[in-house]
Design an enzyme around this catalytic site. Structure first.
Site, PDB file in Angstrom:
ATOM      1  N   LYS A 116       0.813  -1.217   0.000  1.00 26.57           N
ATOM      2  CA  LYS A 116       0.000   0.000   0.000  1.00 26.57           C
ATOM      3  C   LYS A 116       0.850   1.273   0.000  1.00 26.57           C
ATOM      4  CE  LYS A 116      -3.498  -2.803   0.489  1.00 26.57           C
ATOM      5  NZ  LYS A 116      -4.239  -3.278  -0.678  1.00 26.57           N
ATOM      6  N   LYS A 158      -2.289   2.182   8.829  1.00 30.61           N
ATOM      7  CA  LYS A 158      -2.724   1.067   7.984  1.00 30.61           C
ATOM      8  C   LYS A 158      -1.564   0.118   7.727  1.00 30.61           C
ATOM      9  CE  LYS A 158      -6.298   3.509   5.316  1.00 30.61           C
ATOM     10  NZ  LYS A 158      -6.759   3.826   3.933  1.00 30.61           N
ATOM     11  N   GLY A 164      -9.258  -6.069   3.505  1.00 33.07           N
ATOM     12  CA  GLY A 164     -10.423  -6.605   4.209  1.00 33.07           C
ATOM     13  C   GLY A 164     -10.762  -5.876   5.487  1.00 33.07           C
ATOM     14  N   GLY A 165     -10.310  -4.618   5.609  1.00 34.90           N
ATOM     15  CA  GLY A 165     -10.628  -3.844   6.799  1.00 34.90           C
ATOM     16  C   GLY A 165      -9.786  -4.164   8.012  1.00 34.90           C
ATOM     17  N   HIS A 208     -17.051   6.332   0.896  1.00 36.63           N
ATOM     18  CA  HIS A 208     -16.133   5.379   0.281  1.00 36.63           C
ATOM     19  C   HIS A 208     -16.695   5.059  -1.106  1.00 36.63           C
ATOM     20  CE1 HIS A 208     -13.656   1.437   0.812  1.00 36.63           C
ATOM     21  NE2 HIS A 208     -13.828   1.693  -0.456  1.00 36.63           N
ATOM     22  N   GLU A 275     -10.045   2.441  -5.091  1.00 36.54           N
ATOM     23  CA  GLU A 275     -10.894   2.862  -3.976  1.00 36.54           C
ATOM     24  C   GLU A 275     -10.506   4.272  -3.532  1.00 36.54           C
ATOM     25  OE1 GLU A 275     -11.795   0.114  -1.010  1.00 36.54           O
ATOM     26  OE2 GLU A 275     -11.841  -1.596  -2.369  1.00 36.54           O
ATOM     27  N   ASN A 290      -7.296  -2.545  -5.445  1.00 35.27           N
ATOM     28  CA  ASN A 290      -7.512  -3.970  -5.218  1.00 35.27           C
ATOM     29  C   ASN A 290      -7.273  -4.725  -6.516  1.00 35.27           C
ATOM     30  OD1 ASN A 290      -8.470  -4.396  -2.388  1.00 35.27           O
ATOM     31  ND2 ASN A 290      -9.912  -2.814  -3.022  1.00 35.27           N
ATOM     32  N   ARG A 292      -7.956  -7.589  -7.750  1.00 37.73           N
ATOM     33  CA  ARG A 292      -8.769  -8.811  -7.796  1.00 37.73           C
ATOM     34  C   ARG A 292     -10.224  -8.447  -8.047  1.00 37.73           C
ATOM     35  NH1 ARG A 292     -11.515  -8.066  -3.125  1.00 37.73           N
ATOM     36  NH2 ARG A 292     -10.418  -7.191  -1.342  1.00 37.73           N
ATOM     37  N   ARG A 338     -24.813  -7.756   2.009  1.00 35.94           N
ATOM     38  CA  ARG A 338     -24.104  -8.973   2.406  1.00 35.94           C
ATOM     39  C   ARG A 338     -24.802  -9.560   3.637  1.00 35.94           C
ATOM     40  NH1 ARG A 338     -17.633  -7.594   1.883  1.00 35.94           N
ATOM     41  NH2 ARG A 338     -17.777  -6.082   0.160  1.00 35.94           N
TER      42      ARG A 338
END
Length: 452
Positions: A116, A158, A164-165, A208, A275, A290, A292, A338
């Site tokens: 990152k 971070k 994944g948070g 976001h 993002e 990301n 993927r 979800r």
């Protein structure tokens, strides 16, 4: 075209990928752990290979076992889904060395963007807006204090290898920074085996918003519009929608064009997501890329009519994108919820158990991506996601009402089972969500309201 693809994942995403392969006439092979022996994808796939016991490290994260399974069945290509090994450049490199096509970006691009801190530097050099913060990985708590002092509080720590948070900590008081730095380093190492951190300014009351891109191996690149993923708890997404409400056409175009520019600068191939943090003043900053398929990709598929998994496979096969940017014309609004096996009353603690009843909703413009069925054992070893409910409608209010109806139709039962379906309905009914004035703080604000 590939004759055989190995699906190196489990759950609803493995089934989603296997279905796309079958539509392309590709033989599909699933891998499974002992816990997933009777899973939906094992039943659906043309063949299946056992790769280990239930713990993920012994099975789905076991690179030698997964690669050996691909060799055993003669797979020319491998789709990693999301999670597990999907963003592991070492895994992609091993596949490449074994002559197996990894359906995703190259190991070099994954390495560049998966770090990152390195991603921030690369994107800043390409002219993308990034939040003020450290220029690379932090070397000490003292450096973190110095960067935070110049950046201004609040800040967020971070994990460089995060996702994944996980591996994040918001710090509002300078007195808390050193303790947060040490705790987040420890968490990052425990989760990612990499304790490096970086720091950036934390935007309060942010949204976001992310942009989906597709890039082929011939220099072709398009975006498929944007998604709003602001309904989160502990930095993990709960509800996503496309398009993001309230964006002006100019702002939308700027964000999407910025994502394509970043993808081209990185030499990206396949499906990827840029993002962004969107401030109340409509300024946006890149958070991460990301490398993927995203969990929330169905909302983009619903508004564009483009099968993103199919496009991933065609790109990996060396084909050019069959459409140009002007051919991508989003229509209507899609929302995804979800549904997890979690107990919202216990701070979303996992609530595993055996499903005695599982009946998903139906009706017009309702899609449910799931691997669950009656008698399925929802164990403690993996992610708690049971299903993704996705709806489409001509406008946002109709989509919101349709989703509320769909969630109300779910019939999920089992000893000890709890799900998030009713909580999600309460979010949909919240005045801030209905007015599209919500930010990433909505779920926390709802908890505060309930406590009063």
């Amino acid at each position: 075209m590939f004759s055989t693809v190995l699906v190196a994942n489990r759950g609803e995403i493995a089934l989603r990928v296997a279905r796309a392969c079958r539509e392309l006439g590709i033989r599909t092979v699933a891998v499974y752990s002992t816990a997933d022996r009777d899973s939906a994808v094992v039943r659906f796939a043309d063949d299946a290979v056992h790769i280990g016991p239930a713990p993920a490290k012994a099975g789905y994260l076991n690179i030698p076992a997964v690669v050996e399974a691909a060799r055993l069945v003669g797979a020319e290509a491998l789709h990693p889904g999301y999670g597990f090994l999907s963003e592991d450049p070492d895994f992609a490199e091993v596949c490449e060395a074994e002559g197996i096509t990894f359906i995703g970006p190259s190991p070099q691009v994954m390495q560049r963007l998966g770090d990152k801190a390195a991603c921030r530097a690369l994107m800043a050099d390409a002219g993308l807006p990034v939040l003020p913060g450290s220029t690379g990985a932090l070397t000490s708590a003292a450096e973190a204090k110095d960067v935070a002092r110049h950046t201004g509080y609040p800040v967020i720590l971070k994990a460089v290898a995060g996702g994944g948070g996980r591996g994040m900590a918001v710090v509002r008081d300078p007195a808390d920074l050193v303790a947060a730095y040490r705790a987040t380093r420890a968490q990052a190492f425990a989760v990612f085996a990499d304790d490096r951190l970086y720091l950036e300014r934390y935007v309060e009351q942010a949204r976001h918003v992310e942009v989906q891109v597709l890039c082929d191996r011939h220099g072709g690149a398009v975006h498929l519009g944007e998604r709003d993923c602001s309904v989160q708890r502990r930095h993990q997404k709960l509800i996503e929608e496309s398009p993001a409400p309230g964006l002006t056409p100019t702002l939308r175009d700027r964000m999407c064009e910025t994502a394509v520019r970043g993808a081209l600068a990185a030499g990206y191939t396949g499906a990827g997501t840029f993002e962004f943090v969107l401030t109340p003043e409509d300024d946006f900053y890149l958070m991460e890329v990301n490398c993927r398929l995203q969990v929330e990709h169905p909302v983009t598929e619903m508004v564009t009519g483009i099968d993103i998994v199919r496009e991933q496979i065609l790109i990996a096969d060396g084909q050019r994108l069959a459409f140009r940017q002007e051919d991508v014309v989003p229509r209507g609004v899609a929302i995804e919820c979800r549904v997890n096996a979690e107990d919202p009353a216990r701070d979303f603690a996992p609530a595993p158990g055996t499903l005695t009843e599982f009946v998903p909703p139906g009706g017009p413009f309702v899609r449910v991506d799931t691997h669950a069925f009656a008698d399925w054992q929802v164990g403690p070893h993996y992610d708690s996601l049971l299903a993704k409910a996705v709806v489409w409608a001509p406008d946002r209010e109709q989509a919101r009402a349709r989703m509320d109806r769909a969630l109300g139709e779910f019939r999920i039962d089992g000893a000890g089972m709890r799900t998030t379906s009713e909580f999600l309905r309460s979010v949909l009914a919240h005045p801030r969500f209905r007015a599209a004035s919500h930010t990433t703080s909505l779920v926390a604000a709802m908890a505060d309201e309930a406590a009063v």
